[in-house]
Design a protein around this motif. Structure first.
Motif, mmCIF file in Angstrom:
data_model
loop_
_atom_site.group_PDB
_atom_site.id
_atom_site.type_symbol
_atom_site.label_atom_id
_atom_site.label_comp_id
_atom_site.label_asym_id
_atom_site.label_seq_id
_atom_site.Cartn_x
_atom_site.Cartn_y
_atom_site.Cartn_z
ATOM 1 N N PHE A 226 7.689 -10.060 19.802
ATOM 2 C CA PHE A 226 6.597 -10.990 19.566
ATOM 3 C C PHE A 226 5.303 -10.206 19.467
ATOM 4 O O PHE A 226 5.111 -9.196 20.164
ATOM 5 C CB PHE A 226 6.506 -12.012 20.698
ATOM 6 C CG PHE A 226 7.639 -13.013 20.696
ATOM 7 C CD1 PHE A 226 7.514 -14.214 20.025
ATOM 8 C CD2 PHE A 226 8.831 -12.735 21.355
ATOM 9 C CE1 PHE A 226 8.551 -15.134 20.009
ATOM 10 C CE2 PHE A 226 9.874 -13.637 21.342
ATOM 11 C CZ PHE A 226 9.739 -14.846 20.669
ATOM 12 N N LYS A 262 1.946 -6.352 21.142
ATOM 13 C CA LYS A 262 3.309 -6.834 20.943
ATOM 14 C C LYS A 262 4.189 -6.466 22.119
ATOM 15 O O LYS A 262 3.940 -5.507 22.835
ATOM 16 C CB LYS A 262 3.895 -6.290 19.641
ATOM 17 C CG LYS A 262 3.848 -4.775 19.507
ATOM 18 C CD LYS A 262 4.235 -4.346 18.100
ATOM 19 C CE LYS A 262 4.140 -2.821 17.935
ATOM 20 N NZ LYS A 262 4.487 -2.408 16.562
ATOM 21 N N TRP A 293 6.544 -12.585 14.881
ATOM 22 C CA TRP A 293 7.744 -12.108 15.557
ATOM 23 C C TRP A 293 8.587 -11.292 14.590
ATOM 24 O O TRP A 293 8.396 -11.346 13.367
ATOM 25 C CB TRP A 293 8.541 -13.241 16.172
ATOM 26 C CG TRP A 293 9.366 -14.097 15.210
ATOM 27 C CD1 TRP A 293 9.270 -14.156 13.842
ATOM 28 C CD2 TRP A 293 10.398 -15.008 15.571
ATOM 29 N NE1 TRP A 293 10.158 -15.061 13.327
ATOM 30 C CE2 TRP A 293 10.876 -15.594 14.365
ATOM 31 C CE3 TRP A 293 10.975 -15.414 16.765
ATOM 32 C CZ2 TRP A 293 11.899 -16.551 14.339
ATOM 33 C CZ3 TRP A 293 11.996 -16.356 16.743
ATOM 34 C CH2 TRP A 293 12.443 -16.913 15.559
#
Length: 782
Positions: A226, A262, A293
């Motif tokens: 993500f 991330k 993502w």
């Protein structure tokens, strides 16, 4: 002495004459077999080490077997066997050891004693704990509405000397007054505030705080990365509601530049996970927020609307322990091996689960620290936990062993709970769900089999209640419960695993092409191809007809703009849409470019890879492993030859043609497709020749001019149906179909045909059959 009367001689011989086989002549085929075949295949077709290890078994008819033997055997000199010899050998082999009926007689099928596979362990632990949680995904389905709920809240800051009347405790900033909160549903999180701001008040506010909340759906198991992009403050939670446990914490802004943070997390497929994204602006001149993502086997992208829901589920317990791979030597993953590494992994997973439970005891057991009834509630929780793990109520002895003894000896109820969880998850009752309770399965055993078949998990509350109420006694009752379970996302996730296995998609995930020859065959295009194939499969399987034949015969592909451009069929927009083709050029999954590209070399097609796949997985004929692997080296051939000509030269020996007489015709029929699955009419400046003849299970010749002839044959042929049924049975049950009776495949094939080749109805038939069948003898433990 007088000679014995004729009557005496006959009466003396009569018992011998009536004794079977005393004077029976040896089967003439057995004589030929011993002379020409036994040295390599064994006296009973069992195989010979360092010669031909695989047993001689299969489903060819005597006629087809005779033609195959005449054409290819013995490998060193097929001319030694005449057509008459081949017929005799085929008739002998078929009855003696080759046919399924002969094998059932010689080797009565047994169900293998097996432990939980990795997927079954993870799903089971997750759902045992889920029994104690309420909310979407546990006691009711996940909402179908796509996107996330968005809450936009602007705040007007006080001017110098003005009194603040509102406080936002999360960031400690005092405000003059809050503006009205705006609520809406957003399909994708990608905002750059300006003229298209959700509300003028938000745009004009020096400070505003936004929240996006709901769930993210993991279609398959694996690692998900993500990422959040913004020049402002942000925090992201995935599968965790605790304030201090954000997956990504970028709440402190680093300046006016947009930054990206991330983090990766392991998720189990077929589940929806809680998601919350908070975004905060304080006096920055600009504002933006994007949520990205990278799913397993995918590319980095904005999380699409179809992967998000507005429901907010509770936390799921994810076992992310690394396990040694399950045994797949039989062609499908099964829990038939035990090792120290596996035992250690189970121990580590059990410890992590116990720690998670103790940390969340207040929620799971509905109790607070210091409550007068806490001990009683923890004991009740422990008892229910073990019953869920064991998939049935506990007998008095088991309750004493697994629950009461620990509460009697532990220093605290919390310690007792931890011991109960560890012991339950390491017990054979949990790890070996196929341990039989009796010859005829009771309602709880039926419920357990249904859950393992369809979900790779334990029964949910509704299924457990049905078992407790005695409502799983008839076939109609079992099928009704299976029908309910079929529509659960866990079933769809398991079916994704099946198609991944059946179509050998792991090949595609590592496929690469020569960038000089195919510069536009990019990772983004490959991801689109994969999505195209998976969406096509889902559309067919979960349609009303659910017709297996459409998987093979569809004359269309799902394409978006990027795929349309690459494959010469213009499409507008990023959404996938049907694109029709000439039926001679496209035939379902067999000609999907994602599969064709996977079954090819980096620069050119591969008739061998494509032919082997079609032979084993689509047509359903067995192939022996080659005695000696032959590597295709393009440089060894005349550069003017086509790929078909090169493969014909490479496999022309008798030893090769024993298998390549099946492989090559099927592979050649796909030669109109290049290494990336594009249609072509020429190979190496010569016209493509896709015509060949293929010998079927029944020994008949089928003329192939392209993929349409293959799929039409398979879609209408019981042999092709049986191949698909066997693959699906293996994936769902983790056992061989013959262990459930010698006629199981025949019965499933007949019902499959009668139901219009419905995949959904076939799943229900398999689940019902495996749930209600009486216990068979179980093979020795691994």
């Amino acid at each position: 002495m007088a000679a014995p009367s004729p009557y005496f001689r006959v009466s003396w011989l009569l018992p011998w004459l009536l004794t079977p086989y005393v004077f029976a002549a040896e089967h003439p085929g057995a004589i030929v077999y011993k002379k020409l075949c036994a040295e390599c295949h064994g006296d009973r077709g069992q195989g010979v080490e360092d010669e031909y290890d695989e047993p001689l078994t299969g489903e060819k008819s005597i006629e087809a077997l005779a033609k195959y033997i005449d054409r290819t055997m013995p490998e060193d000199d097929p001319e030694k066997t005449t057509a008459e010899d081949a017929k005799l050998v085929a008739a002998y082999m078929h009855d003696a050891f080759y046919s399924p009926a002969a094998q059932a007689r010689l080797n009565p099928p047994k169900k293998e004693l097996s432990r939980l596979t990795i997927d079954q362990f993870r799903n089971s632990v997750m759902d045992v704990i889920g029994r104690f949680r309420m909310g979407p995904g546990f006691d009711r389905p996940i909402n179908a509405e796509q996107g996330l709920k968005a809450f936009y809240r602007g705040v007007e800051l006080p001017k110098p000397g003005e009194k603040a009347v509102d406080t936002t405790p999360k960031n400690g900033i005092k405000a003059k007054r809050p503006n009205k909160t705006i609520e809406k549903v957003e399909p994708v999180i990608s905002f750059h505030w300006g003229p298209d701001s959700p509300d003028k008040a938000v745009l004009e506010a020096e400070q505003f705080q936004n929240r996006f909340e709901g769930s993210v759906v993991a279609r398959e198991t694996g690692v998900y990365e993500f990422a959040v992009k913004s020049e402002n403050g942000f925090r992201l939670w995935i599968n965790d509601t605790a304030e201090g446990d954000a997956l990504i914490d970028g709440w402190v802004s680093a300046g006016p530049q947009v930054r990206e943070e991330k983090k990766s997390i392991y998720l189990v497929g077929g589940r929806a996970y809680y998601l919350r994204l908070e975004h905060f602006k304080f006096k920055e001149k600009s504002a933006s927020i994007e949520l990205w993502w990278k799913p397993p086997h995918g590319i980095k992208e904005l999380i699409p609307a179809h992967a998000m829901r507005t429901d907010r589920p509770r936390e799921l317990m994810i076992v992310n322990t690394e396990f040694p791979a399950d045994d797949s030597s039989g062609g499908y993953a099964r829990g038939t091996t035990i090792s120290k590494a596996w035992d250690q992994a189970v121990t580590d997973a059990a410890i992590a689960t116990a720690e998670h439970i103790v940390e969340n005891l207040g929620e799971l057991a509905q109790t607070k620290a210091g409550a007068t009834d806490r001990g009683e509630k923890l004991r009740k929780f422990a008892n229910t936990f073990v019953e869920a793990a064991f998939r049935r109520p506990l007998s008095d002895d088991l309750k004493q062993l697994f629950v009461e003894s620990h509460f009697a000896s532990a220093k605290s109820p919390e310690t007792a709970v931890k011991r109960v969880v560890l012991l339950a998850l390491k017990s054979p009752q949990f790890l070996y769900p196929n341990l039989q309770q009796g010859e005829t399965p009771d309602d709880f055993e039926i419920a357990s089999r249904l859950a393992l078949t369809l979900w790779d998990s334990v029964p949910d509350k509704k299924l457990a209640q049905a078992a407790t109420s005695g409502k799983l006694k008839t076939r109609d009752q079992i099928k009704a419960e299976a029908q309910r379970m079929l529509l659960d996302p866990r079933t769809k996730a398991k079916l994704h695993g099946f198609f991944h296995h059946w179509l050998e998609l792991e090949r595609a995930e590592g496929a690469s092409k020569d960038p000089k020859i195919f510069p536009d065959f990019t990772p983004e295009l490959i991801a689109d191809l994969r999505e195209s194939l998976l969406q096509f499969i889902d559309e067919v399987v979960w349609s009303e007809k659910s017709d297996y034949r459409e998987l093979l015969q569809a004359d269309y592909l799902l394409m978006n703009e990027r795929l349309g451009k690459f494959y010469g069929h213009p499409v507008t927009g990023e959404a996938f849409q049907r694109v029709g083709f000439d039926p001679k050029q496209r035939a379902g999954v067999v000609t999907h470019p994602y599969l064709l590209a996977a079954l090819a070399y980096t620069k050119q097609s591969s008739p061998i890879h494509r032919g082997v796949f079609l032979t084993r997985n689509i047509v359903g004929m067995s192939l022996k492993p080659p005695q000696k692997a032959v590597v295709f080296e393009d440089s060894h051939f005349n550069p003017k030859l086509t790929m078909r000509e090169k493969i014909s030269e490479l496999t022309r020996s008798g030893a090769c043609m024993s298998c390549h007489s099946m492989i090559n015709p099927l592979g050649f029929s796909l030669e109109n497709f290049d290494a990336v699955g594009r249609w072509r009419t020429k190979d190496n400046n010569k016209p493509v020749n896709a015509v060949s003849e293929f010998t079927t299970h029944e020994g008949k010749l089928v003329r192939l001019t392209g993929p349409r002839d293959i799929v039409n044959y398979v879609a209408a042929n019981p042999g092709g149906h049986r191949a698909f049924i066997r693959h699906l049975f293996h994936h769902l049950i983790k056992q061989d179909p013959t262990a459930y009776g010698p006629k199981v495949l025949d019965d499933l094939q007949k019902s499959f045909a009668a139901n219009g080749c419905s995949i959904q109805k076939l799943i229900l038939e398999i689940a019902t059959l495996a749930s209600e069948v009486k216990s068979f003898q179980t093979a020795s433990p691994p």
